[in-house]
Design a protein around this motif. Structure first.
Motif, PDB file in Angstrom:
ATOM      1  N   GLY A 140       0.973  -1.462  -0.251  1.00 23.59           N
ATOM      2  CA  GLY A 140       0.018  -0.105   0.112  1.00 23.59           C
ATOM      3  C   GLY A 140       0.970   1.286  -0.202  1.00 23.59           C
ATOM      4  O   GLY A 140       2.105   1.360   0.429  1.00 23.59           O
ATOM      5  N   THR A 141       0.649   1.945   0.218  1.00 28.71           N
ATOM      6  CA  THR A 141       0.692   3.819   0.253  1.00 28.71           C
ATOM      7  C   THR A 141       0.174   4.165   1.574  1.00 28.71           C
ATOM      8  O   THR A 141      -0.519   3.880   2.178  1.00 28.71           O
ATOM      9  N   CYS A 142       0.676   5.370   2.259  1.00 32.00           N
ATOM     10  CA  CYS A 142       0.856   6.057   3.654  1.00 32.00           C
ATOM     11  C   CYS A 142       1.706   7.074   3.657  1.00 32.00           C
ATOM     12  O   CYS A 142       2.112   7.658   2.858  1.00 32.00           O
ATOM     13  N   GLY A 143       0.705   7.800   4.856  1.00 32.29           N
ATOM     14  CA  GLY A 143       1.730   8.962   4.563  1.00 32.29           C
ATOM     15  C   GLY A 143       2.995   8.254   6.106  1.00 32.29           C
ATOM     16  O   GLY A 143       2.807   7.823   7.220  1.00 32.29           O
ATOM     17  N   GLY A 144       4.089   8.925   6.088  1.00 30.21           N
ATOM     18  CA  GLY A 144       4.942   8.908   6.880  1.00 30.21           C
ATOM     19  C   GLY A 144       5.099   9.913   7.971  1.00 30.21           C
ATOM     20  O   GLY A 144       5.028  10.600   8.126  1.00 30.21           O
ATOM     21  N   ASP A 212     -10.555   7.609   8.295  1.00 29.41           N
ATOM     22  CA  ASP A 212     -10.891   9.306   7.105  1.00 29.41           C
ATOM     23  C   ASP A 212      -9.340   9.780   6.686  1.00 29.41           C
ATOM     24  O   ASP A 212      -8.568   9.426   7.585  1.00 29.41           O
ATOM     25  N   PHE A 213      -9.526  10.345   5.761  1.00 32.49           N
ATOM     26  CA  PHE A 213      -8.238  10.755   5.050  1.00 32.49           C
ATOM     27  C   PHE A 213      -7.683  12.190   5.805  1.00 32.49           C
ATOM     28  O   PHE A 213      -7.051  12.136   5.766  1.00 32.49           O
ATOM     29  N   TYR A 214      -8.306  12.676   6.211  1.00 33.09           N
ATOM     30  CA  TYR A 214      -8.137  14.493   6.341  1.00 33.09           C
ATOM     31  C   TYR A 214      -8.085  14.594   7.725  1.00 33.09           C
ATOM     32  O   TYR A 214      -7.877  13.875   8.725  1.00 33.09           O
ATOM     33  N   GLY A 216      -9.231  12.183  10.110  1.00 27.26           N
ATOM     34  CA  GLY A 216      -9.319  11.108  10.600  1.00 27.26           C
ATOM     35  C   GLY A 216      -7.939  10.825  10.696  1.00 27.26           C
ATOM     36  O   GLY A 216      -7.212   9.778  11.842  1.00 27.26           O
ATOM     37  N   GLN A 217      -6.721  11.897   9.824  1.00 26.28           N
ATOM     38  CA  GLN A 217      -4.703  12.170  10.838  1.00 26.28           C
ATOM     39  C   GLN A 217      -4.718  12.898  10.618  1.00 26.28           C
ATOM     40  O   GLN A 217      -3.319  12.356  10.332  1.00 26.28           O
ATOM     41  N   GLY A 218      -5.581  13.288  11.463  1.00 24.36           N
ATOM     42  CA  GLY A 218      -4.729  15.183  12.099  1.00 24.36           C
ATOM     43  C   GLY A 218      -4.895  16.075  10.767  1.00 24.36           C
ATOM     44  O   GLY A 218      -3.770  16.742  11.083  1.00 24.36           O
ATOM     45  N   ARG A 219      -5.304  16.231   9.347  1.00 21.89           N
ATOM     46  CA  ARG A 219      -4.852  17.034   8.322  1.00 21.89           C
ATOM     47  C   ARG A 219      -5.370  18.430   8.668  1.00 21.89           C
ATOM     48  O   ARG A 219      -6.731  18.054   9.305  1.00 21.89           O
ATOM     49  N   ILE A 220      -5.069  19.242   8.284  1.00 15.90           N
ATOM     50  CA  ILE A 220      -5.203  20.720   8.224  1.00 15.90           C
ATOM     51  C   ILE A 220      -6.208  21.176   7.560  1.00 15.90           C
ATOM     52  O   ILE A 220      -6.735  21.895   6.771  1.00 15.90           O
ATOM     53  N   ASN A 246       3.846   5.102  10.515  1.00 17.54           N
ATOM     54  CA  ASN A 246       3.325   5.673   9.020  1.00 17.54           C
ATOM     55  C   ASN A 246       1.566   5.276   9.509  1.00 17.54           C
ATOM     56  O   ASN A 246       0.922   4.956  10.381  1.00 17.54           O
ATOM     57  N   ILE A 247       0.646   6.300   8.731  1.00 16.21           N
ATOM     58  CA  ILE A 247      -0.556   6.146   8.638  1.00 16.21           C
ATOM     59  C   ILE A 247      -1.961   5.763   7.537  1.00 16.21           C
ATOM     60  O   ILE A 247      -1.018   6.134   6.260  1.00 16.21           O
ATOM     61  N   GLU A 248      -2.555   4.844   7.512  1.00 14.11           N
ATOM     62  CA  GLU A 248      -3.057   3.735   6.190  1.00 14.11           C
ATOM     63  C   GLU A 248      -4.691   4.047   6.564  1.00 14.11           C
ATOM     64  O   GLU A 248      -4.741   3.883   7.712  1.00 14.11           O
ATOM     65  N   MET A 249      -5.613   3.170   5.752  1.00 12.80           N
ATOM     66  CA  MET A 249      -6.358   3.119   5.872  1.00 12.80           C
ATOM     67  C   MET A 249      -6.855   1.836   5.803  1.00 12.80           C
ATOM     68  O   MET A 249      -8.464   1.424   6.165  1.00 12.80           O
ATOM     69  N   GLU A 250      -6.852   0.858   5.912  1.00 17.37           N
ATOM     70  CA  GLU A 250      -6.980  -1.322   6.125  1.00 17.37           C
ATOM     71  C   GLU A 250      -6.522  -1.430   7.132  1.00 17.37           C
ATOM     72  O   GLU A 250      -6.791  -2.603   7.127  1.00 17.37           O
ATOM     73  N   LEU A 272       4.686   8.247   1.026  1.00 17.49           N
ATOM     74  CA  LEU A 272       4.418   9.462  -0.136  1.00 17.49           C
ATOM     75  C   LEU A 272       4.373  10.229   0.413  1.00 17.49           C
ATOM     76  O   LEU A 272       4.642  11.554  -0.440  1.00 17.49           O
ATOM     77  N   LEU A 273       4.804  11.303   1.705  1.00 14.93           N
ATOM     78  CA  LEU A 273       4.622  12.390   2.101  1.00 14.93           C
ATOM     79  C   LEU A 273       5.348  12.086   3.627  1.00 14.93           C
ATOM     80  O   LEU A 273       5.374  11.270   4.321  1.00 14.93           O
ATOM     81  N   ASN A 274       5.861  13.515   4.572  1.00 17.65           N
ATOM     82  CA  ASN A 274       6.305  12.946   5.921  1.00 17.65           C
ATOM     83  C   ASN A 274       4.879  13.909   6.373  1.00 17.65           C
ATOM     84  O   ASN A 274       5.134  15.466   6.075  1.00 17.65           O
ATOM     85  N   ARG A 275       4.228  13.343   7.728  1.00 21.50           N
ATOM     86  CA  ARG A 275       3.282  13.806   7.589  1.00 21.50           C
ATOM     87  C   ARG A 275       3.773  15.440   8.602  1.00 21.50           C
ATOM     88  O   ARG A 275       3.215  16.582   8.749  1.00 21.50           O
ATOM     89  N   LEU A 276       5.031  15.167   9.616  1.00 22.05           N
ATOM     90  CA  LEU A 276       5.259  15.911  10.118  1.00 22.05           C
ATOM     91  C   LEU A 276       5.710  17.908   9.488  1.00 22.05           C
ATOM     92  O   LEU A 276       6.038  18.447  10.036  1.00 22.05           O
TER      93      LEU A 276
HETATM   94  N1  URA Z   1      -2.453   7.258   1.837  1.00 23.89           N
HETATM   95  C1  URA Z   1      -3.304   7.799   4.119  1.00 23.89           C
HETATM   96  O1  URA Z   1      -3.987   7.183   4.476  1.00 23.89           O
HETATM   97  N2  URA Z   1      -2.572   8.676   4.425  1.00 23.89           N
HETATM   98  C2  URA Z   1      -1.551   9.686   3.698  1.00 23.89           C
HETATM   99  O2  URA Z   1      -1.041  10.478   3.713  1.00 23.89           O
HETATM  100  C3  URA Z   1      -0.884   9.028   2.236  1.00 23.89           C
HETATM  101  C4  URA Z   1      -1.799   8.342   1.390  1.00 23.89           C
END
Ligand code: URA
Ligand code: R2B
Length: 310
Positions: A140-144, A212-214, A216-220, A246-250, A272-276
């Motif tokens: 998968g993909t994720c935020g690091g 959630d992607f937004y 739920g992952q502490g995005r602004i 890392n943070i993902e959704m499954e 895919l990115l560094n969430r910090l």
């Molecule tokens: N997938 C996620 O769930 N979060 C990310 O930040 C990138 C990919």
């Protein structure tokens, strides 16, 4: 209120085939695997899938088709001249599935409910097919968190957004919690297959599964945000201190449902990115595409090694 469910580690039959923890299935005339467009009476599932050793899942149909072609090349599997891989589940219009010898590549969509439905049907498929010791792997993909973008993360455990190392699902009006456990041996074997020559890092750590992607992952950068950037940073740093890489959704349903079925499983994601440092996935498409090949390469090494020692 909360019901803890106890997982029996001895869930497989001695020959390695999957034992279903549902007494109703064998009493049914047929079992229709609706979302993958297969059925126990309409298809000879033993003939079609009895040889499966690896079930690889990833979010998108396209990525899993690419993975199927890649693994075909890697294991030297040849299709008859003039034929091409076909999407076994195309008429479900939900998921896409390809089979290359002992390897299945199937898409799972985004998020917990989508992968949950697929897991029920893939576990039943392995049961009907009498496949022996199938291993499930999510690519998968994720935020690091504090990792260079493009880093490969092998999950050693999965945690949900409330800090539970389990998958919670409401069943008959009660929350049922199932431990989100992954196979530690596969984690070590996968880590050992990362190479100093890889132009990126491969790390092991805890994976947080968000709903959630937004928010739920502490995005602004979602449509809504009722917390400050400082709240967000504090939260992400708290996760880092807990070992979350890392943070993902499954991750939690994937780990919990495979564990509940007695199936060995692993999760390998690329950041895919560094969430910090930010929230937007801004890397160019070509860069993202190359990142997505990284978990595939590691998993291909694992599959090849297994097939060579057979
Ligand atoms: N997938 C996620 O769930 N979060 C990310 O930040 C990138 C990919
Ligand atoms: C990673 O990427 C998707 C969201 O963009 C989601 O499926 C996940 O786990």
């Amino acid at each position: 209120e909360e019901k803890q469910s106890v997982a029996d580690p001895d869930t497989r039959y001695p020959d390695g085939t999957v034992k279903l923890r549902n007494p109703h299935i064998e009493l049914m005339d047929q079992d229709i695997l609706y979302h993958i467009a297969l059925g126990s009476e309409s298809h000879d599932l033993v003939e079609m899938f009895g040889d499966v050793k690896f079930v690889c899942m990833g979010g998108t149909p396209n990525r899993m088709k690419n993975f199927a072609h890649f693994i075909m090349e890697e294991i030297g599997y040849k299709l008859p001249t003039g034929t091409d891989l076909m999407d076994i589940s195309q008429y479900s219009y939900r998921y896409s599935m390809y089979k290359v010898g002992p390897v299945i590549a199937v898409s799972h969509g985004m998020g917990v409910p989508s992968i949950g439905i697929l897991l029920h049907e893939m576990i039943k498929l392995m049961y009907h097919a009498k496949a022996q010791d199938p291993v499930f792997i999510r690519i998968g993909t994720c935020g690091g968190l504090g990792l260079e973008p493009g880093t490969v993360v092998i999950s050693d455990q999965a945690v949900d957004g409330l800090g539970n190392y389990s998958y919670s699902v409401p069943i008959l009006g009660e929350v049922v919690k199932r431990p989100a456990k992954l196979d530690k041996k596969i984690v070590r074997e996968l880590k050992a297959l990362s190479s100093v020559d890889d132009p990126y890092e491969t790390v092991v750590g805890t994976t947080m599964c968000a709903e959630d992607f937004y928010e739920g992952q502490g995005r602004i950068d979602g449509a809504f945000c009722d917390y400050t950037e400082v709240d967000k940073q504090n939260y992400l740093e708290k996760l880092v201190k807990q070992g979350v890489k890392n943070i993902e959704m499954e991750a939690t349903p994937f780990a919990a449902l495979t564990h509940h079925a007695g199936i060995k499983a692993a999760i390998v994601c690329v950041t895919l990115l560094n969430r910090l440092k930010g929230d937007q996935v801004a890397a160019p498409k070509e860069v993202i595409n190359e990142y997505q090949e990284r978990p595939q390469k590691l998993v291909a090494r694992y599959i090849k090694k297994y097939l060579q020692t057979k």
